[in-house]
Design an enzyme around this catalytic site. Structure first.
Site, PDB file in Angstrom:
ATOM      1  N   GLU A  78       0.777  -1.143   0.079  1.00  0.00           N
ATOM      2  CA  GLU A  78      -0.045   0.056   0.014  1.00  0.00           C
ATOM      3  C   GLU A  78       0.795   1.300  -0.159  1.00  0.00           C
ATOM      4  O   GLU A  78       0.287   2.393  -0.197  1.00  0.00           O
ATOM      5  CB  GLU A  78      -0.735  -0.078   1.124  1.00  0.00           C
ATOM      6  CG  GLU A  78      -1.975  -0.954   1.033  1.00  0.00           C
ATOM      7  CD  GLU A  78      -2.930  -1.243   2.260  1.00  0.00           C
ATOM      8  OE1 GLU A  78      -2.411  -0.704   3.405  1.00  0.00           O
ATOM      9  OE2 GLU A  78      -4.056  -1.823   2.275  1.00  0.00           O
ATOM     10  N   GLU A 109       7.215 -22.102   7.971  1.00  0.00           N
ATOM     11  CA  GLU A 109       7.610 -21.118   9.055  1.00  0.00           C
ATOM     12  C   GLU A 109       8.562 -21.802  10.014  1.00  0.00           C
ATOM     13  O   GLU A 109       9.290 -21.066  10.797  1.00  0.00           O
ATOM     14  CB  GLU A 109       6.593 -20.498   9.910  1.00  0.00           C
ATOM     15  CG  GLU A 109       5.694 -21.671  10.646  1.00  0.00           C
ATOM     16  CD  GLU A 109       4.604 -21.116  11.606  1.00  0.00           C
ATOM     17  OE1 GLU A 109       4.686 -21.362  12.732  1.00  0.00           O
ATOM     18  OE2 GLU A 109       3.630 -20.608  11.220  1.00  0.00           O
TER      19      GLU A 109
END
Length: 265
Positions: A78, A109
């Protein structure tokens, strides 16, 4: 583990009405802003350090797994349209690579070495900052990335939702937002995710304002990538220059940004 292991304060959720479910979720969500208020000083310290480095040409990187990784990617993605910066100034990385944005990659992960491998593609320097995002504060992908970043002279910070975590221990500027047990036990996409999103918004927005990407309260450097943003830029110019809508839009399209138009007056 106040977030990921503690039992919900509620029981028999399946017996609640829709109204009860929504009311109780909202009650829990209201605790997030209060928790963030408790760590504003920590957030401010990290922002100041980031700004100092970015003014010298540094970049900002986020790493995380699952929801945490996705939130970092959202915040990074953004920044270019909002502040007109390049896509490589703020970068979000997720364990498992881009495919993990939409679909979980099992065990991604758990590899403590992978984050640094992912980061090494960006020719890192001591001017850069790495923020690890992990609700539990114990994600190996994040821990490993932060450790290597420290060894290589980067500024490190983190956003976690448990106290005294392993991630915080390897961060120079840890942010610990203690939101408490989730409505659904262990579902850190809820309050913890909301807290992480809010803190990321605060960090990137404050950094960009400090870097001069906002004038007054206007996004003068935003990219004119769709009609909505062209209309917004037009309104900004109408307000700032007290000119007609037709003239404002003409100037905006001619010069390509609100800032460029304002620089002409």
């Amino acid at each position: 583990m106040t977030t990921t292991e503690s039992n919900s304060l509620y029981s028999d959720l399946e017996k609640m009405s829709i109204k009860e479910l929504l009311f109780n979720i909202n009650q829990e969500d209201q605790k997030v802003a209060i928790a963030i208020n408790e760590v504003l000083e920590s957030i401010g310290q990290l922002v100041a350090q980031i700004v100092s480095r970015m003014k010298k040409g540094g970049r900002l990187f986020y790493i995380g797994a699952g929801t945490s990784g996705r939130l970092g990617i959202v915040d990074a993605s953004e920044c270019p349209p909002t502040f007109g910066v390049s896509h490589d100034l703020v970068v979000g990385l997720i364990a498992g690579g881009d495919s993990a944005i939409r679909k979980a990659v099992e065990f991604a992960e758990d590899d403590e070495k992978q984050a640094w491998k992912d980061l090494s593609k960006f020719n890192l320097s001591e001017k850069d900052t790495l923020i690890g995002i992990a609700a539990s504060g114990r994600t190996p992908y994040v821990i490993g990335g932060l450790k290597k970043a420290n060894e290589n002279g980067l500024l490190t910070g983190c956003i976690v939702c448990n106290q005294n975590s392993k991630v915080a221990a390897v961060s120079q500027f840890p942010i610990e937002v203690i939101v408490g047990a989730e409505f659904v036990t262990g579902s850190t996409r809820m309050k913890a995710g909301t807290a992480q999103k809010l803190v990321l918004n605060m960090i990137s927005t404050a950094v960009m304002i400090q870097l001069g990407k906002i004038k007054g309260n206007k996004m003068v450097d935003m990219q004119l990538s769709n009609l909505k943003l062209i209309e917004r830029g037009t309104r900004f110019l109408i307000e700032e220059l007290e000119i007609s809508e037709e003239k404002a839009k003409e100037l905006l399209l001619k010069h390509g940004s609100v800032r460029e138009v304002l620089n002409q007056f």
